[in-house]
Write a protein that holds these residues in place. Sequence first.
Motif, PDB file in Angstrom:
ATOM      1  N   GLU A 113       4.098   0.101  -3.167  1.00  0.00           N
ATOM      2  CA  GLU A 113       4.950   0.895  -2.273  1.00  0.00           C
ATOM      3  C   GLU A 113       4.405   0.951  -0.849  1.00  0.00           C
ATOM      4  OE1 GLU A 113       7.042   3.864  -0.176  1.00  0.00           O
ATOM      5  OE2 GLU A 113       4.907   4.030  -0.655  1.00  0.00           O
ATOM      6  N   LYS A 114       3.115   1.069  -0.700  1.00  0.00           N
ATOM      7  CA  LYS A 114       2.516   1.070   0.634  1.00  0.00           C
ATOM      8  C   LYS A 114       2.296  -0.352   1.147  1.00  0.00           C
ATOM      9  CE  LYS A 114      -1.691   2.485   3.103  1.00  0.00           C
ATOM     10  NZ  LYS A 114      -3.009   3.169   2.972  1.00  0.00           N
ATOM     11  N   THR A 115       1.944  -1.247   0.252  1.00  0.00           N
ATOM     12  CA  THR A 115       1.548  -2.593   0.663  1.00  0.00           C
ATOM     13  C   THR A 115       2.681  -3.377   1.300  1.00  0.00           C
ATOM     14  OG1 THR A 115      -0.146  -2.637  -1.072  1.00  0.00           O
ATOM     15  CG2 THR A 115       0.512  -4.757  -0.155  1.00  0.00           C
ATOM     16  N   VAL A 116       3.930  -3.164   0.848  1.00  0.00           N
ATOM     17  CA  VAL A 116       5.040  -3.931   1.433  1.00  0.00           C
ATOM     18  C   VAL A 116       5.215  -3.624   2.915  1.00  0.00           C
ATOM     19  CG1 VAL A 116       6.286  -4.205  -0.747  1.00  0.00           C
ATOM     20  CG2 VAL A 116       6.800  -2.242   0.720  1.00  0.00           C
ATOM     21  N   ALA A 148       9.412 -10.111   7.127  1.00  0.00           N
ATOM     22  CA  ALA A 148       8.187 -10.002   6.331  1.00  0.00           C
ATOM     23  C   ALA A 148       8.280  -8.870   5.310  1.00  0.00           C
ATOM     24  CB  ALA A 148       6.988  -9.790   7.251  1.00  0.00           C
ATOM     25  N   VAL A 149       8.836  -7.729   5.719  1.00  0.00           N
ATOM     26  CA  VAL A 149       9.007  -6.617   4.776  1.00  0.00           C
ATOM     27  C   VAL A 149       9.962  -7.021   3.654  1.00  0.00           C
ATOM     28  CG1 VAL A 149       9.933  -4.280   4.508  1.00  0.00           C
ATOM     29  CG2 VAL A 149       8.424  -4.802   6.424  1.00  0.00           C
ATOM     30  N   ALA A 150      11.037  -7.734   4.005  1.00  0.00           N
ATOM     31  CA  ALA A 150      11.988  -8.194   2.987  1.00  0.00           C
ATOM     32  C   ALA A 150      11.308  -9.137   1.997  1.00  0.00           C
ATOM     33  CB  ALA A 150      13.174  -8.887   3.655  1.00  0.00           C
ATOM     34  N   GLU A 151      10.479 -10.046   2.503  1.00  0.00           N
ATOM     35  CA  GLU A 151       9.763 -10.967   1.616  1.00  0.00           C
ATOM     36  C   GLU A 151       8.778 -10.215   0.723  1.00  0.00           C
ATOM     37  OE1 GLU A 151       9.887 -14.790   4.690  1.00  0.00           O
ATOM     38  OE2 GLU A 151       7.961 -13.987   4.014  1.00  0.00           O
ATOM     39  N   ALA A 152       8.072  -9.245   1.289  1.00  0.00           N
ATOM     40  CA  ALA A 152       7.124  -8.463   0.492  1.00  0.00           C
ATOM     41  C   ALA A 152       7.851  -7.684  -0.604  1.00  0.00           C
ATOM     42  CB  ALA A 152       6.338  -7.513   1.391  1.00  0.00           C
ATOM     43  N   CYS A 153       9.027  -7.142  -0.280  1.00  0.00           N
ATOM     44  CA  CYS A 153       9.818  -6.435  -1.290  1.00  0.00           C
ATOM     45  C   CYS A 153      10.281  -7.392  -2.390  1.00  0.00           C
ATOM     46  CB  CYS A 153      11.018  -5.751  -0.640  1.00  0.00           C
ATOM     47  SG  CYS A 153      10.611  -4.273   0.323  1.00  0.00           S
ATOM     48  N   ALA A 154      10.585  -8.635  -2.018  1.00  0.00           N
ATOM     49  CA  ALA A 154      10.994  -9.629  -3.015  1.00  0.00           C
ATOM     50  C   ALA A 154       9.842  -9.967  -3.952  1.00  0.00           C
ATOM     51  CB  ALA A 154      11.501 -10.891  -2.315  1.00  0.00           C
ATOM     52  N   VAL A 155       8.634 -10.057  -3.405  1.00  0.00           N
ATOM     53  CA  VAL A 155       7.460 -10.322  -4.249  1.00  0.00           C
ATOM     54  C   VAL A 155       7.224  -9.134  -5.182  1.00  0.00           C
ATOM     55  CG1 VAL A 155       5.010 -10.888  -4.293  1.00  0.00           C
ATOM     56  CG2 VAL A 155       6.444 -11.763  -2.445  1.00  0.00           C
ATOM     57  N   ALA A 156       7.336  -7.923  -4.641  1.00  0.00           N
ATOM     58  CA  ALA A 156       7.165  -6.727  -5.471  1.00  0.00           C
ATOM     59  C   ALA A 156       8.191  -6.706  -6.599  1.00  0.00           C
ATOM     60  CB  ALA A 156       7.297  -5.469  -4.613  1.00  0.00           C
ATOM     61  N   ASP A 164      13.376  -0.543  -1.837  1.00  0.00           N
ATOM     62  CA  ASP A 164      14.462  -0.697  -0.872  1.00  0.00           C
ATOM     63  C   ASP A 164      13.864  -1.020   0.493  1.00  0.00           C
ATOM     64  OD1 ASP A 164      16.532  -0.423   0.938  1.00  0.00           O
ATOM     65  OD2 ASP A 164      17.322   1.412   0.046  1.00  0.00           O
ATOM     66  N   GLU A 165      14.131  -2.231   0.991  1.00  0.00           N
ATOM     67  CA  GLU A 165      13.535  -2.608   2.274  1.00  0.00           C
ATOM     68  C   GLU A 165      14.041  -1.722   3.408  1.00  0.00           C
ATOM     69  OE1 GLU A 165      15.513  -6.388   4.072  1.00  0.00           O
ATOM     70  OE2 GLU A 165      15.503  -6.664   1.894  1.00  0.00           O
ATOM     71  N   GLY A 166      15.277  -1.230   3.294  1.00  0.00           N
ATOM     72  CA  GLY A 166      15.796  -0.314   4.302  1.00  0.00           C
ATOM     73  C   GLY A 166      15.001   0.978   4.351  1.00  0.00           C
ATOM     74  N   GLU A 170      12.777   2.594   7.375  1.00  0.00           N
ATOM     75  CA  GLU A 170      12.958   3.974   7.840  1.00  0.00           C
ATOM     76  C   GLU A 170      11.603   4.655   8.022  1.00  0.00           C
ATOM     77  OE1 GLU A 170      15.191   8.122   6.502  1.00  0.00           O
ATOM     78  OE2 GLU A 170      15.614   6.248   5.445  1.00  0.00           O
ATOM     79  N   ILE A 171      10.672   4.373   7.107  1.00  0.00           N
ATOM     80  CA  ILE A 171       9.321   4.932   7.241  1.00  0.00           C
ATOM     81  C   ILE A 171       8.649   4.390   8.499  1.00  0.00           C
ATOM     82  CG2 ILE A 171       7.020   4.999   6.210  1.00  0.00           C
ATOM     83  CD1 ILE A 171       8.411   4.937   3.461  1.00  0.00           C
ATOM     84  N   LEU A 172       8.743   3.071   8.710  1.00  0.00           N
ATOM     85  CA  LEU A 172       8.129   2.466   9.896  1.00  0.00           C
ATOM     86  C   LEU A 172       8.770   2.991  11.183  1.00  0.00           C
ATOM     87  CD1 LEU A 172       7.750  -1.235   8.692  1.00  0.00           C
ATOM     88  CD2 LEU A 172       5.906   0.402   9.104  1.00  0.00           C
TER      89      LEU A 172
END
Length: 232
Positions: A113-116, A148-156, A164-166, A170-172
Amino acid sequence: MEGLEETVDLLLVTVKATGLDDALGRIEATPSVVLPLLNGLEHVDTIRSRLDGRVLAGSIGKLEAYRDSPTEVVQTTPAPLITIFPEDGAAHLLSEAGLDVRVGESEQAVLWEKTVRLAPLAAATAITQKALGQLRTDSTWRSTLSAAVAEACAVAAADGVILDEGAQWEILDTMPASVTTSTARDAAAGRPTELDAILGAVVRAAKRLEVRAPTLDRLLAEAEDACRAQSH
């Protein structure tokens, strides 16, 4: 403290990934429960291979704090959120100490959750030496980080964790503009960084799970070059 020589109920491991091996070498007693609060994905298995106690998964998020001098620690964000799995009594102990604690859905969920978010941001800040606010308002970097966040979410997701990449964006978007990363600070100071433990671990997971992650691959290569250049 030079080392752990007496058994404790709960041992918090809060070193950086670059100091983990040395820290584990100074643990002589067997703690009942070990809660690591490191960045990345692979340290829990490393700790389990070295210690006999029950090792939980933990993450400390929404926090930027760094040592500005030998006697001064600067915290630029509000109180952090600690997430652990399984509960195993540790959440109660930490809550009693006044910390904001939640129990995650699974071990992998706690780690991912944090790593993505952190993996792309660690690389981007190390490459540019710019804070999050500057990266958010730069159209090129915002696009790169979004991919990059979308790709990390796909790996997760391939690892069984749906994020949810959205929601991650929102956090960022709501974090203070001044936020940077310890990877960027360490790179600028010529110190060893956690880049491999954070983004390197995501790239290795992508290869293992056969998920294409070209943006993450590129960021890792560029960040490694930037860290090497600043260490000389």
